[in-house]
Motif scaffolding. Structure first.
Motif, PDB file in Angstrom:
ATOM      1  N   TYR A 138       0.845  -1.188   0.000  1.00 60.01           N
ATOM      2  CA  TYR A 138       0.000   0.000   0.000  1.00 60.01           C
ATOM      3  C   TYR A 138       0.880   1.238   0.000  1.00 60.01           C
ATOM      4  O   TYR A 138       2.054   1.194   0.378  1.00 60.01           O
ATOM      5  CB  TYR A 138      -0.978   0.014   1.187  1.00 60.01           C
ATOM      6  N   ALA A 139       0.315   2.344  -0.456  1.00 59.95           N
ATOM      7  CA  ALA A 139       0.997   3.640  -0.446  1.00 59.95           C
ATOM      8  C   ALA A 139      -0.036   4.676  -0.038  1.00 59.95           C
ATOM      9  O   ALA A 139      -1.242   4.460  -0.179  1.00 59.95           O
ATOM     10  CB  ALA A 139       1.558   3.957  -1.829  1.00 59.95           C
ATOM     11  N   GLY A 140       0.436   5.789   0.452  1.00 60.68           N
ATOM     12  CA  GLY A 140      -0.510   6.818   0.857  1.00 60.68           C
ATOM     13  C   GLY A 140       0.171   8.078   1.341  1.00 60.68           C
ATOM     14  O   GLY A 140       1.374   8.261   1.188  1.00 60.68           O
ATOM     15  N   GLY A 141      -0.642   8.901   1.954  1.00 64.96           N
ATOM     16  CA  GLY A 141      -0.138  10.156   2.490  1.00 64.96           C
ATOM     17  C   GLY A 141      -1.252  10.920   3.157  1.00 64.96           C
ATOM     18  O   GLY A 141      -2.400  10.483   3.199  1.00 64.96           O
ATOM     19  N   GLY A 142      -0.884  12.066   3.687  1.00 70.40           N
ATOM     20  CA  GLY A 142      -1.866  12.900   4.364  1.00 70.40           C
ATOM     21  C   GLY A 142      -1.195  14.015   5.131  1.00 70.40           C
ATOM     22  O   GLY A 142      -0.058  14.387   4.845  1.00 70.40           O
ATOM     23  N   LEU A 143      -1.912  14.519   6.111  1.00 72.40           N
ATOM     24  CA  LEU A 143      -1.417  15.615   6.936  1.00 72.40           C
ATOM     25  C   LEU A 143      -0.985  15.095   8.292  1.00 72.40           C
ATOM     26  O   LEU A 143      -1.552  14.145   8.820  1.00 72.40           O
ATOM     27  CB  LEU A 143      -2.504  16.669   7.137  1.00 72.40           C
ATOM     28  N   GLY A 144       0.016  15.766   8.858  1.00 75.05           N
ATOM     29  CA  GLY A 144       0.488  15.412  10.187  1.00 75.05           C
ATOM     30  C   GLY A 144       0.821  16.655  10.983  1.00 75.05           C
ATOM     31  O   GLY A 144       1.265  17.662  10.434  1.00 75.05           O
ATOM     32  N   VAL A 145       0.595  16.575  12.281  1.00 74.73           N
ATOM     33  CA  VAL A 145       0.934  17.648  13.212  1.00 74.73           C
ATOM     34  C   VAL A 145       1.818  17.039  14.293  1.00 74.73           C
ATOM     35  O   VAL A 145       1.456  16.013  14.881  1.00 74.73           O
ATOM     36  CB  VAL A 145      -0.327  18.254  13.861  1.00 74.73           C
ATOM     37  N   VAL A 146       2.970  17.649  14.532  1.00 72.57           N
ATOM     38  CA  VAL A 146       3.861  17.191  15.597  1.00 72.57           C
ATOM     39  C   VAL A 146       4.038  18.333  16.587  1.00 72.57           C
ATOM     40  O   VAL A 146       4.347  19.458  16.201  1.00 72.57           O
ATOM     41  CB  VAL A 146       5.235  16.752  15.040  1.00 72.57           C
ATOM     42  N   SER A 147       3.831  18.014  17.857  1.00 73.08           N
ATOM     43  CA  SER A 147       3.980  19.006  18.925  1.00 73.08           C
ATOM     44  C   SER A 147       5.111  18.565  19.837  1.00 73.08           C
ATOM     45  O   SER A 147       5.159  17.416  20.281  1.00 73.08           O
ATOM     46  CB  SER A 147       2.673  19.123  19.710  1.00 73.08           C
ATOM     47  N   ARG A 148       6.038  19.481  20.120  1.00 72.77           N
ATOM     48  CA  ARG A 148       7.202  19.186  20.959  1.00 72.77           C
ATOM     49  C   ARG A 148       7.238  20.177  22.105  1.00 72.77           C
ATOM     50  O   ARG A 148       7.078  21.384  21.905  1.00 72.77           O
ATOM     51  CB  ARG A 148       8.480  19.303  20.124  1.00 72.77           C
ATOM     52  N   LEU A 199       3.230  21.630  11.360  1.00 73.15           N
ATOM     53  CA  LEU A 199       2.280  21.002  10.439  1.00 73.15           C
ATOM     54  C   LEU A 199       3.013  20.619   9.166  1.00 73.15           C
ATOM     55  O   LEU A 199       3.848  21.373   8.670  1.00 73.15           O
ATOM     56  CB  LEU A 199       1.144  21.979  10.105  1.00 73.15           C
ATOM     57  N   GLY A 200       2.721  19.439   8.647  1.00 73.86           N
ATOM     58  CA  GLY A 200       3.376  19.011   7.418  1.00 73.86           C
ATOM     59  C   GLY A 200       2.615  17.898   6.740  1.00 73.86           C
ATOM     60  O   GLY A 200       1.481  17.571   7.109  1.00 73.86           O
ATOM     61  N   ALA A 201       3.252  17.309   5.748  1.00 76.16           N
ATOM     62  CA  ALA A 201       2.655  16.217   4.976  1.00 76.16           C
ATOM     63  C   ALA A 201       3.376  14.916   5.288  1.00 76.16           C
ATOM     64  O   ALA A 201       4.530  14.918   5.720  1.00 76.16           O
ATOM     65  CB  ALA A 201       2.750  16.525   3.484  1.00 76.16           C
ATOM     66  N   ASN A 202       2.687  13.813   5.068  1.00 78.48           N
ATOM     67  CA  ASN A 202       3.254  12.481   5.252  1.00 78.48           C
ATOM     68  C   ASN A 202       3.170  11.719   3.938  1.00 78.48           C
ATOM     69  O   ASN A 202       2.183  11.838   3.212  1.00 78.48           O
ATOM     70  CB  ASN A 202       2.460  11.685   6.298  1.00 78.48           C
ATOM     71  N   LEU A 203       4.192  10.920   3.648  1.00 79.44           N
ATOM     72  CA  LEU A 203       4.175   9.965   2.548  1.00 79.44           C
ATOM     73  C   LEU A 203       4.524   8.610   3.135  1.00 79.44           C
ATOM     74  O   LEU A 203       5.451   8.512   3.948  1.00 79.44           O
ATOM     75  CB  LEU A 203       5.203  10.334   1.480  1.00 79.44           C
ATOM     76  N   LEU A 204       3.794   7.558   2.741  1.00 79.43           N
ATOM     77  CA  LEU A 204       4.071   6.246   3.321  1.00 79.43           C
ATOM     78  C   LEU A 204       3.974   5.148   2.286  1.00 79.43           C
ATOM     79  O   LEU A 204       3.284   5.275   1.275  1.00 79.43           O
ATOM     80  CB  LEU A 204       3.133   5.970   4.495  1.00 79.43           C
ATOM     81  N   LEU A 205       4.716   4.075   2.553  1.00 77.26           N
ATOM     82  CA  LEU A 205       4.720   2.884   1.720  1.00 77.26           C
ATOM     83  C   LEU A 205       4.832   1.701   2.668  1.00 77.26           C
ATOM     84  O   LEU A 205       5.676   1.704   3.572  1.00 77.26           O
ATOM     85  CB  LEU A 205       5.904   2.896   0.750  1.00 77.26           C
ATOM     86  N   GLY A 206       3.964   0.695   2.499  1.00 75.81           N
ATOM     87  CA  GLY A 206       3.979  -0.411   3.444  1.00 75.81           C
ATOM     88  C   GLY A 206       3.585  -1.732   2.825  1.00 75.81           C
ATOM     89  O   GLY A 206       3.165  -1.819   1.667  1.00 75.81           O
ATOM     90  N   LEU A 207       3.715  -2.767   3.651  1.00 75.70           N
ATOM     91  CA  LEU A 207       3.358  -4.131   3.291  1.00 75.70           C
ATOM     92  C   LEU A 207       2.614  -4.722   4.480  1.00 75.70           C
ATOM     93  O   LEU A 207       3.084  -4.646   5.616  1.00 75.70           O
ATOM     94  CB  LEU A 207       4.618  -4.947   2.998  1.00 75.70           C
ATOM     95  N   LEU A 267       8.174  12.132   6.810  1.00 71.10           N
ATOM     96  CA  LEU A 267       7.482  13.285   7.373  1.00 71.10           C
ATOM     97  C   LEU A 267       8.046  14.524   6.686  1.00 71.10           C
ATOM     98  O   LEU A 267       9.213  14.866   6.872  1.00 71.10           O
ATOM     99  CB  LEU A 267       7.710  13.363   8.886  1.00 71.10           C
ATOM    100  N   LEU A 268       7.236  15.172   5.859  1.00 74.18           N
ATOM    101  CA  LEU A 268       7.681  16.352   5.114  1.00 74.18           C
ATOM    102  C   LEU A 268       7.305  17.600   5.905  1.00 74.18           C
ATOM    103  O   LEU A 268       6.149  18.016   5.921  1.00 74.18           O
ATOM    104  CB  LEU A 268       7.032  16.377   3.726  1.00 74.18           C
ATOM    105  N   ARG A 269       8.311  18.175   6.576  1.00 69.72           N
ATOM    106  CA  ARG A 269       8.133  19.360   7.408  1.00 69.72           C
ATOM    107  C   ARG A 269       9.345  20.260   7.201  1.00 69.72           C
ATOM    108  O   ARG A 269      10.106  20.058   6.274  1.00 69.72           O
ATOM    109  CB  ARG A 269       7.990  18.945   8.877  1.00 69.72           C
ATOM    110  N   ASP A 270       9.538  21.222   8.096  1.00 69.76           N
ATOM    111  CA  ASP A 270      10.720  22.081   7.992  1.00 69.76           C
ATOM    112  C   ASP A 270      11.992  21.240   7.942  1.00 69.76           C
ATOM    113  O   ASP A 270      12.894  21.498   7.174  1.00 69.76           O
ATOM    114  CB  ASP A 270      10.785  23.059   9.165  1.00 69.76           C
ATOM    115  N   ASN A 271      12.073  20.224   8.793  1.00 74.31           N
ATOM    116  CA  ASN A 271      13.167  19.256   8.784  1.00 74.31           C
ATOM    117  C   ASN A 271      12.567  17.896   8.471  1.00 74.31           C
ATOM    118  O   ASN A 271      12.053  17.225   9.359  1.00 74.31           O
ATOM    119  CB  ASN A 271      13.872  19.211  10.149  1.00 74.31           C
TER     120      ASN A 271
END
Length: 160
Positions: free
Chosen positions: A97-107, A117-125, A141-145
């Protein structure tokens, strides 16, 4: 408008649950899954523990929200993800499977806190036989870093 930290911690999971319920209604007869997983973020060098929900939208598209709790050296870090995954054409045995979406990380470290706030890309089995489905997943995780993490876990079928 600045949200109180408690508001952020309750607002996003509430929205994800509402989206999941809506997606479940649209998914028809396919099964919903709940899962637990463990991962490692290679860029921050942190272990993470996570819970996810997989809610069918169509026979091949699934809403895939998750909450990730990281174990940093100092402070705390938590992530909320609203991903969608697409299964490649169904064949017997494990499925890609493959996918993506939005993600929020709080530190938070001491009095300092940061939300990204950023985007996610994923690939799995994932194995899709029986009621317990082991899986492995790579996630960017596509964010500033931008960061890469490798995740493994089990999804359990609820309702069939």
């Amino acid at each position: 408008m600045r949200l109180h930290p408690f508001s952020r911690l309750t607002l996003l999971p509430g929205l994800l649950v509402m989206l999941g319920v809506s997606a479940a209604a649209a998914g028809g007869q396919a099964s919903t899954h709940v899962g637990g997983r463990v991962g490692y973020n290679f860029d921050t060098r942190e272990v993470m523990f996570s819970a996810n929900l997989t809610v069918p939208m169509t026979s091949r598209v699934e809403f895939y929200p998750s909450i990730d709790v990281y174990a940093p050296d100092q402070g705390n870090r938590i992530g909320y993800n609203g991903d969608v995954k697409v299964r490649f054409p169904m064949v017997p045995g494990p499925q890609f499977y493959a996918g993506g979406g939005l993600g929020v990380v709080s530190r938070t470290v001491g009095d300092f806190s940061d939300t990204d706030l950023g985007a996610n890309l994923l690939l799995g089995l994932e194995s899709r036989s029986g009621y317990v489905h082991p899986f492995v997943e790579g996630k960017v995780l596509l964010r500033d870093n931008s960061q890469f993490q490798l995740i493994g876990g089990l999804n359990l079928t609820i309702g069939r």
